[in-house]
Write a protein that holds these residues in place. Structure first.
Motif, PDB file in Angstrom:
ATOM      1  N   ILE A   1       4.358 -10.470  -1.592  1.00 16.18           N
ATOM      2  CA  ILE A   1       5.248  -9.351  -1.553  1.00 16.18           C
ATOM      3  C   ILE A   1       5.076  -8.257  -0.521  1.00 16.18           C
ATOM      4  O   ILE A   1       5.774  -7.755   0.563  1.00 16.18           O
ATOM      5  N   MET A   2       3.610  -7.804  -0.584  1.00 11.95           N
ATOM      6  CA  MET A   2       3.093  -6.956   0.313  1.00 11.95           C
ATOM      7  C   MET A   2       2.875  -7.279   1.704  1.00 11.95           C
ATOM      8  O   MET A   2       3.315  -6.922   2.861  1.00 11.95           O
ATOM      9  N   SER A   3       2.660  -8.677   1.884  1.00 13.17           N
ATOM     10  CA  SER A   3       2.453  -9.224   3.084  1.00 13.17           C
ATOM     11  C   SER A   3       3.544  -9.354   4.009  1.00 13.17           C
ATOM     12  O   SER A   3       3.861  -9.278   5.075  1.00 13.17           O
ATOM     13  N   VAL A   4       4.849  -9.745   2.998  1.00 14.96           N
ATOM     14  CA  VAL A   4       6.193  -9.589   4.005  1.00 14.96           C
ATOM     15  C   VAL A   4       6.632  -8.261   4.308  1.00 14.96           C
ATOM     16  O   VAL A   4       7.290  -8.118   5.423  1.00 14.96           O
ATOM     17  N   VAL A   5       6.405  -7.235   3.544  1.00 15.24           N
ATOM     18  CA  VAL A   5       6.591  -6.050   4.005  1.00 15.24           C
ATOM     19  C   VAL A   5       5.969  -5.539   5.363  1.00 15.24           C
ATOM     20  O   VAL A   5       6.206  -4.992   6.244  1.00 15.24           O
ATOM     21  N   ILE A   6       4.401  -5.846   5.040  1.00 16.22           N
ATOM     22  CA  ILE A   6       3.631  -5.568   6.470  1.00 16.22           C
ATOM     23  C   ILE A   6       4.026  -6.358   7.495  1.00 16.22           C
ATOM     24  O   ILE A   6       4.177  -5.713   8.434  1.00 16.22           O
ATOM     25  N   ASP A   7       4.163  -7.524   7.392  1.00 13.78           N
ATOM     26  CA  ASP A   7       4.814  -8.436   8.582  1.00 13.78           C
ATOM     27  C   ASP A   7       6.331  -7.879   8.979  1.00 13.78           C
ATOM     28  O   ASP A   7       6.251  -7.658  10.193  1.00 13.78           O
ATOM     29  N   HIS A   8       6.930  -7.519   8.221  1.00 17.07           N
ATOM     30  CA  HIS A   8       8.566  -7.013   8.491  1.00 17.07           C
ATOM     31  C   HIS A   8       8.299  -5.628   9.588  1.00 17.07           C
ATOM     32  O   HIS A   8       9.247  -5.523  10.511  1.00 17.07           O
ATOM     33  N   PHE A   9       7.572  -4.820   9.017  1.00 20.02           N
ATOM     34  CA  PHE A   9       7.581  -3.577   9.681  1.00 20.02           C
ATOM     35  C   PHE A   9       6.304  -3.370  10.630  1.00 20.02           C
ATOM     36  O   PHE A   9       6.287  -2.568  11.444  1.00 20.02           O
ATOM     37  N   GLY A  10       5.434  -4.583  10.772  1.00 25.05           N
ATOM     38  CA  GLY A  10       4.326  -4.446  11.686  1.00 25.05           C
ATOM     39  C   GLY A  10       3.479  -3.224  11.343  1.00 25.05           C
ATOM     40  O   GLY A  10       2.773  -2.636  12.339  1.00 25.05           O
ATOM     41  N   TRP A  11       3.085  -3.202  10.168  1.00 26.10           N
ATOM     42  CA  TRP A  11       2.132  -2.115   9.773  1.00 26.10           C
ATOM     43  C   TRP A  11       0.734  -2.412  10.109  1.00 26.10           C
ATOM     44  O   TRP A  11       0.243  -3.545  10.225  1.00 26.10           O
ATOM     45  N   PHE A  12      -0.003  -1.517  10.089  1.00 25.76           N
ATOM     46  CA  PHE A  12      -1.368  -1.664  10.303  1.00 25.76           C
ATOM     47  C   PHE A  12      -1.871  -2.187  11.490  1.00 25.76           C
ATOM     48  O   PHE A  12      -2.809  -2.914  11.769  1.00 25.76           O
ATOM     49  N   GLY A  13      -0.981  -2.166  12.580  1.00 24.92           N
ATOM     50  CA  GLY A  13      -1.198  -2.633  13.889  1.00 24.92           C
ATOM     51  C   GLY A  13      -0.950  -4.079  14.182  1.00 24.92           C
ATOM     52  O   GLY A  13      -1.347  -4.703  15.150  1.00 24.92           O
ATOM     53  N   ASN A  14      -0.215  -4.794  13.149  1.00 21.77           N
ATOM     54  CA  ASN A  14       0.166  -6.136  13.280  1.00 21.77           C
ATOM     55  C   ASN A  14       1.502  -6.163  13.977  1.00 21.77           C
ATOM     56  O   ASN A  14       2.381  -5.347  13.992  1.00 21.77           O
ATOM     57  N   GLU A  15       1.771  -7.460  14.703  1.00 17.05           N
ATOM     58  CA  GLU A  15       2.980  -7.325  15.271  1.00 17.05           C
ATOM     59  C   GLU A  15       4.181  -7.889  14.102  1.00 17.05           C
ATOM     60  O   GLU A  15       3.895  -8.593  13.228  1.00 17.05           O
ATOM     61  N   PRO A  16       5.180  -7.085  14.193  1.00  8.75           N
ATOM     62  CA  PRO A  16       6.247  -7.578  13.481  1.00  8.75           C
ATOM     63  C   PRO A  16       6.749  -9.073  13.155  1.00  8.75           C
ATOM     64  O   PRO A  16       6.605  -9.594  14.205  1.00  8.75           O
ATOM     65  N   VAL A  17       6.982  -9.395  12.077  1.00  9.48           N
ATOM     66  CA  VAL A  17       7.527 -10.733  11.807  1.00  9.48           C
ATOM     67  C   VAL A  17       8.527 -10.570  10.857  1.00  9.48           C
ATOM     68  O   VAL A  17       8.494 -10.146   9.725  1.00  9.48           O
ATOM     69  N   GLN A  18       9.965 -11.247  11.180  1.00  6.57           N
ATOM     70  CA  GLN A  18      10.920 -11.005  10.729  1.00  6.57           C
ATOM     71  C   GLN A  18      11.079 -11.495   9.096  1.00  6.57           C
ATOM     72  O   GLN A  18      10.463 -12.433   9.165  1.00  6.57           O
ATOM     73  N   PHE A  19      11.610 -10.798   8.339  1.00  6.45           N
ATOM     74  CA  PHE A  19      11.871 -11.091   6.797  1.00  6.45           C
ATOM     75  C   PHE A  19      13.092 -12.068   6.718  1.00  6.45           C
ATOM     76  O   PHE A  19      14.246 -11.612   7.107  1.00  6.45           O
TER      77      PHE A  19
END
Length: 147
Positions: free
Chosen positions: A106-124
Motif C-alpha cells: 500500500i505504501m509502496s504504490v503511494v510512494i511510487d505514484h507520487f514519486g516521494w523521497f526522490g523516487n521516479e513516479p510510477v503510475q498507479f
C-alpha cells in the motif's frame, strides 16, 4: 539478467524477514517484546559494524549533511521489529508477514505514484489495484484459517 538476480535477492530477503519474525517472536516471548527488539537491533548493529569495517567504502561522517528525514529509516525499522515481535505469538508468522507485506505494498504504490523521497513516479494502474485486492483476499484466507 542482472535484474533477475536482484529480484531473486529480494525474494531471499523476504524469506529472511519471515525467519527473523519467527525467531524474534520466540525471543520476545522469552525476554519481552521491547527487549527482544533491542537485542535484534543490537546484534544487527554489531554485524553491520563488522561489515562496514571490512567492506565499507562510503563516508559515515557525511551523515550530518543529509536531510534529517533520511534518518527515519532506523526508527521505522525499530517500530516494525517491535510490532512483529508482538504480533507473531498472537496471530502467527504467516498472518503477521502477510499483513506486513500488504502494508508495504500500500505504501509502496503511494510512494511510487507520487514519486516521494526522490523516487521516479510510477503510475498507479488498475493492474496494481487488482494485485492489492488479491493480496487482501489472501490475508483474509490466511488469517481466517488460524482464527
Amino acid at each position: 539478467m542482472a535484474k533477475v538476480i536482484v529480484l531473486l535477492l529480494a525474494l531471499f530477503s523476504g524469506m529472511g524477514q519471515s525467519m527473523q519474525a519467527a525467531v524474534n517472536g520466540t525471543l520476545g516471548k522469552k525476554i519481552g517484546s521491547i527487549e527482544g527488539a533491542f537485542v535484534s537491533f543490537f546484534t544487527g548493529t554489531v554485524m553491520l559494524l563488522i561489515f562496514m569495517l571490512i567492506w565499507g567504502n562510503g563516508s559515515l561522517s557525511t551523515v550530518w549533511n543529509v536531510p534529517k528525514w533520511n534518518l527515519i529509516g532506523g526508527v521505522l525499522g525499530a517500530i516494525y521489529v517491535f510490532i512483529v515481535i508482538m504480533a507473531v505469538p498472537k496471530i502467527g508468522v504467516t498472518s503477521a508477514i502477510t499483513a506486513v507485506i500488504i502494508g508495504q505494498l500500500i505504501m509502496s504504490v503511494v510512494i511510487d505514484h507520487f514519486g516521494w523521497f526522490g523516487n521516479e513516479p510510477v503510475q498507479f494502474t488498475y493492474k496494481r489495484m487488482i494485485g492489492l485486492v488479491l493480496m487482501f483476499a489472501g490475508l483474509y484466507f490466511v488469517f481466517s484459517d488460524k482464527h
